[in-house]
Design a protein around this motif. Sequence first.
Motif, short mmCIF file in Angstrom:
data_model
loop_
_atom_site.label_atom_id
_atom_site.label_comp_id
_atom_site.label_asym_id
_atom_site.label_seq_id
_atom_site.Cartn_x
_atom_site.Cartn_y
_atom_site.Cartn_z
N VAL A 80 0.63 -1.18 -0.11
CA VAL A 80 -0.14 -0.09 -0.03
C VAL A 80 0.92 1.10 -0.04
CG1 VAL A 80 -1.60 1.25 1.40
CG2 VAL A 80 -1.83 -1.02 0.98
N GLY A 81 1.89 1.22 0.89
CA GLY A 81 2.65 2.61 0.95
C GLY A 81 3.55 2.70 -0.36
N ALA A 82 4.25 1.75 -0.69
CA ALA A 82 4.96 1.81 -2.04
C ALA A 82 4.30 2.36 -3.01
CB ALA A 82 5.56 0.35 -2.22
N ARG A 83 3.00 1.80 -3.21
CA ARG A 83 2.34 2.07 -4.37
C ARG A 83 1.64 3.63 -4.24
NH1 ARG A 83 -2.42 -1.98 -4.82
NH2 ARG A 83 -1.87 -2.35 -2.44
N ALA A 84 1.59 4.08 -3.13
CA ALA A 84 1.33 5.48 -2.91
C ALA A 84 2.44 6.44 -3.16
CB ALA A 84 0.50 5.62 -1.30
#
Length: 380
Positions: free
Chosen positions: A153-157
């Motif tokens: 989730v964080g990497a994609r954001a």
Amino acid sequence: MSEVVELTRGLVSIPSHDDETEAGDYIENWLREETDAEVTRDDAGNVVARRGPADAASLALVGHHDVVPPADSQTTAAGEYVVEERDGRLHGRGTADMKGAVAAAMLAFRDAAVGDTASGRTRSDDADRGGSDVDQPSELVFASFVGEEQGGVGARAAIEDGFAPDYAIVGEGSTGYSAEGATDVAVAHKGRRGSTVTARGSAAHASEPEAGENAVYRACDAVDVIRDLEFPAVEVFGEEVRGSVAVTEIDGGSAWNVIPEACEVTVDERTVPGERAPLERVEEIEGVEWTVEQDLPPMRCDDADFAETVLAAASDAQVADPELVSKPHATDAGWLAEAGTTCVVCGVAEPGEAHTDTESASIEVLERCYDIYRDAAERF
């Protein structure tokens, strides 16, 4: 107590399985106090710090500070995380996956001499450590993401918000692959595509099976198609990465005397770079649909020189002879590679440590990873 052990203990003691805020605060505050880097915190909760000229080639040291839920033995009655040191290892949720590597990366980010750095040192100051004697400025980046355990989730954001380093060392586990205790450099890893095959028919009384269409039979036909698929494989710098496909769940029927009108089959596919098993073939069967629920991308390093640079740093940091290897598990390196970043994976965790009730990390390897990250940044 070494600095990397002390920092790891601090990070691991902070609960971060359902809320990463406090762990992110700890990392952000440490970076602001210990470095004069540009430190940012995005809306998702990712912590990113940068040193060096922004228009230079960039190397990122990447980790994540979320963890999977701890076992009862890994928490106190008050809900605090237990961190214990014994037998040369730190024990506790997140020591291996992957706050230990995050701590090593934080210290390496602070200490590495990368051209015109805030530390005032240059590569030539550390030529005796095996680094280059050419003072060529580069940008060094540190990033710790949220939500890796929820599918990146964080990497994609961060990527959607413009996070795009040229190169990255992702600190997921690479220790113990070529030999026990050796910290290797992974140049590829598998991805995961989770999907559902849904077979539909029509219900009827089981005493007259010909009056209906048995969805379980159609699902079984689909399973036969899946069993006959060939697993794709690719080679990365001489290392073969082979995928797999497995049916892991079947759910169908409503009663012992009713012809089932629906049946679902869960499929776990481990993907390889550039290849997918042709699971869509199941839709050639009447009444069968195929739906993808999750697709975590695989990773393949596309720069042999970069891989060898990190491998050289790993070799200098240990007695063992590390190798270029592949990993069976998806990491945030997959999302970064998909977005155009050249990645390798190098970190503390050994096979079988992450997500376990007895999770631990070797103190020797924690200190080794600090040396690897710092040396790799200076060689870059």
